[in-house]
Design a protein around this motif. Structure first.
Motif, PDB file in Angstrom:
ATOM      1  N   HIS A 221       0.842  -1.195   0.000  1.00  0.00           N
ATOM      2  CA  HIS A 221       0.000   0.000   0.000  1.00  0.00           C
ATOM      3  C   HIS A 221       0.878   1.247   0.000  1.00  0.00           C
ATOM      4  CE1 HIS A 221       0.853  -1.366   4.111  1.00  0.00           C
ATOM      5  NE2 HIS A 221       1.019  -0.075   4.386  1.00  0.00           N
ATOM      6  N   CYS A 222       0.261   2.384  -0.414  1.00  0.00           N
ATOM      7  CA  CYS A 222       0.992   3.651  -0.428  1.00  0.00           C
ATOM      8  C   CYS A 222       1.263   4.068   1.015  1.00  0.00           C
ATOM      9  CB  CYS A 222       0.164   4.718  -1.132  1.00  0.00           C
ATOM     10  SG  CYS A 222       0.812   6.374  -0.901  1.00  0.00           S
ATOM     11  N   MET A 223       2.506   4.536   1.275  1.00  0.00           N
ATOM     12  CA  MET A 223       2.886   4.888   2.633  1.00  0.00           C
ATOM     13  C   MET A 223       2.227   6.203   3.070  1.00  0.00           C
ATOM     14  SD  MET A 223       4.528   2.584   3.841  1.00  0.00           S
ATOM     15  CE  MET A 223       4.839   1.039   3.035  1.00  0.00           C
ATOM     16  N   THR A 224       1.769   6.997   2.104  1.00  0.00           N
ATOM     17  CA  THR A 224       1.171   8.290   2.449  1.00  0.00           C
ATOM     18  C   THR A 224      -0.343   8.176   2.627  1.00  0.00           C
ATOM     19  OG1 THR A 224       2.856   9.254   1.032  1.00  0.00           O
ATOM     20  CG2 THR A 224       1.149  10.739   1.816  1.00  0.00           C
ATOM     21  N   CYS A 225      -1.040   7.657   1.589  1.00  0.00           N
ATOM     22  CA  CYS A 225      -2.505   7.640   1.664  1.00  0.00           C
ATOM     23  C   CYS A 225      -3.072   6.273   2.027  1.00  0.00           C
ATOM     24  CB  CYS A 225      -3.119   8.138   0.355  1.00  0.00           C
ATOM     25  SG  CYS A 225      -2.824   7.031  -1.031  1.00  0.00           S
ATOM     26  N   GLY A 226      -2.222   5.232   2.017  1.00  0.00           N
ATOM     27  CA  GLY A 226      -2.687   3.904   2.432  1.00  0.00           C
ATOM     28  C   GLY A 226      -3.437   3.132   1.360  1.00  0.00           C
TER      29      GLY A 226
ATOM     30  N   LYS B 114       5.493   8.172  -8.572  1.00  0.00           N
ATOM     31  CA  LYS B 114       4.458   8.840  -7.762  1.00  0.00           C
ATOM     32  C   LYS B 114       3.251   7.928  -7.556  1.00  0.00           C
ATOM     33  CE  LYS B 114       5.603  13.574  -8.894  1.00  0.00           C
ATOM     34  NZ  LYS B 114       5.877  14.226 -10.159  1.00  0.00           N
ATOM     35  N   CYS B 115       2.595   8.043  -6.406  1.00  0.00           N
ATOM     36  CA  CYS B 115       1.429   7.209  -6.104  1.00  0.00           C
ATOM     37  C   CYS B 115       0.293   7.574  -7.061  1.00  0.00           C
ATOM     38  CB  CYS B 115       0.996   7.445  -4.660  1.00  0.00           C
ATOM     39  SG  CYS B 115      -0.612   6.744  -4.267  1.00  0.00           S
ATOM     40  N   ARG B 116      -0.403   6.517  -7.594  1.00  0.00           N
ATOM     41  CA  ARG B 116      -1.484   6.741  -8.557  1.00  0.00           C
ATOM     42  C   ARG B 116      -2.650   7.483  -7.890  1.00  0.00           C
ATOM     43  NH1 ARG B 116      -2.950   4.376 -13.381  1.00  0.00           N
ATOM     44  NH2 ARG B 116      -1.293   2.828 -13.303  1.00  0.00           N
ATOM     45  N   ALA B 117      -2.866   7.225  -6.595  1.00  0.00           N
ATOM     46  CA  ALA B 117      -4.025   7.819  -5.911  1.00  0.00           C
ATOM     47  C   ALA B 117      -3.746   9.242  -5.423  1.00  0.00           C
ATOM     48  CB  ALA B 117      -4.443   6.932  -4.746  1.00  0.00           C
ATOM     49  N   CYS B 118      -2.648   9.451  -4.683  1.00  0.00           N
ATOM     50  CA  CYS B 118      -2.444  10.761  -4.047  1.00  0.00           C
ATOM     51  C   CYS B 118      -1.327  11.587  -4.694  1.00  0.00           C
ATOM     52  CB  CYS B 118      -2.158  10.585  -2.549  1.00  0.00           C
ATOM     53  SG  CYS B 118      -0.588   9.782  -2.220  1.00  0.00           S
ATOM     54  N   GLY B 119      -0.551  10.962  -5.609  1.00  0.00           N
ATOM     55  CA  GLY B 119       0.481  11.723  -6.321  1.00  0.00           C
ATOM     56  C   GLY B 119       1.725  12.007  -5.509  1.00  0.00           C
TER      57      GLY B 119
END
Ligand SMILES: [Zn+2]
Length: 295
Positions: free
Chosen positions: A49-54, A74-79
């Motif tokens: 999972h993304c470490m920023t937005c989960g 970059k994360c696909r969800a939160c960038g």
């Protein structure tokens, strides 16, 4: 050597592609180990999972190296940026596997050494981050030594039974003495240096640490048990030299005199495992060479 067994080029390419594939996939798992073990998180329970937005990471974004490149880091969800360390660890493990198979025979031993190097990558990064070594990873290294230790006992009891095993299993096998001397030849001096230095450091600096930490000691003991004494002695030499040079540079840069020894020992063990025996044999031949005896 593998090179003689499959002289055909397509076999060659196919083989190294498979090695690279496994290197990348296991490298991807190493990222999970490096990130979660120090926090005592489960390695399997939670999906990546993304470490920023989960947000859970899609399977196609999770493809080693390629996923990171396609997402431009970059994360696909939160960038938010995804650490460069992920593709670095994956490529590093892949390169290490390719080099290992290019240098050593294709045998059970070589496959175990690849796992050893993966464990070393985990140890190096965890030690770099936390200045601590994970005992579970160190234990895995000792366990990797067991197949060849059992084999060396079989050889000691009956040479005939040993030679009945296929070459894939026996190639690169070490003797029991090799394993046992490997266990203590660096581990023991490291332990003694640590023990002796502890009270001295405590008296001088009022801090409780050892010149060589227990983790480094166990690493050299477990590694030595796996790769035998010759490779271990050369590994320790490389590790100490690398640490001395890099330690001085780091001290110049940030003034810190305490640093993680693990990454240097890990690199030393990698080089020592691949080239240690040849280097030591060459060195012994060089120091014992007597020019009056001719060649
Ligand atoms: Zn995110």
């Amino acid at each position: 050597m593998l090179h003689n067994q499959f002289m055909e080029l397509p076999f060659y390419i196919m083989f190294y592609l498979i090695v690279a594939f496994y290197g990348l996939c296991i490298g991807s798992f190493l990222n999970v180990v490096i990130f979660r073990l120090p926090k005592d998180e489960s390695l399997v329970k939670r999906a990546s999972h993304c470490m920023t937005c989960g947000t859970k990471i899609l399977w196609r974004d999770n493809i080693p190296v390629l996923g990171w490149l396609l997402l431009k880091g970059k994360c696909r969800a939160c960038g938010e940026p995804i650490s460069k360390r992920y593709p670095i660890v994956e490529s590093l493990n892949c390169i290490v596997y390719l080099v290992t198979f290019a240098v050593l025979d294709f045998s059970l031993q070589t496959i175990l050494y690849c796992f050893f190097f993966s464990a070393l990558i985990c140890i190096a990064f965890i030690d770099w981050d936390t200045q601590e070594m994970d005992l579970r990873v160190l234990l895995c290294i000792a366990v990797l030594a067991l197949p060849d230790v059992v084999l060396s006992v079989i050889r000691l009891v009956s040479e005939n039974t040993f030679s009945a095993f296929p070459e894939f299993i026996t190639a690169g096998s070490l003797s029991l003495q090799d394993h046992l001397i490997g266990l203590v030849c660096i581990g023991l001096p490291f332990f003694l240096i640590g023990e002796i230095s502890k009270p001295i450091i405590e008296r001088k600096f009022g801090e409780s640490f050892r010149a060589i930490e227990l983790g480094d000691t166990i690493l050299m003991a477990a590694g030595g048990f796996l790769i035998g004494w010759k490779a271990t002695v050369v590994s320790a030499f490389f590790g100490i030299c690398l640490a001395a040079v890099c330690g001085l540079v780091l001290k110049k840069i940030n003034g810190e005199s305490k640093f993680a020894f693990g990454p240097y020992l890990a690199l030393g063990l990698f080089l020592g495992t691949l080239f240690g025996e040849q280097i030591l044999d060459w060195y012994i031949a060089w120091v014992t060479y007597d020019p009056t005896q001719g060649i």
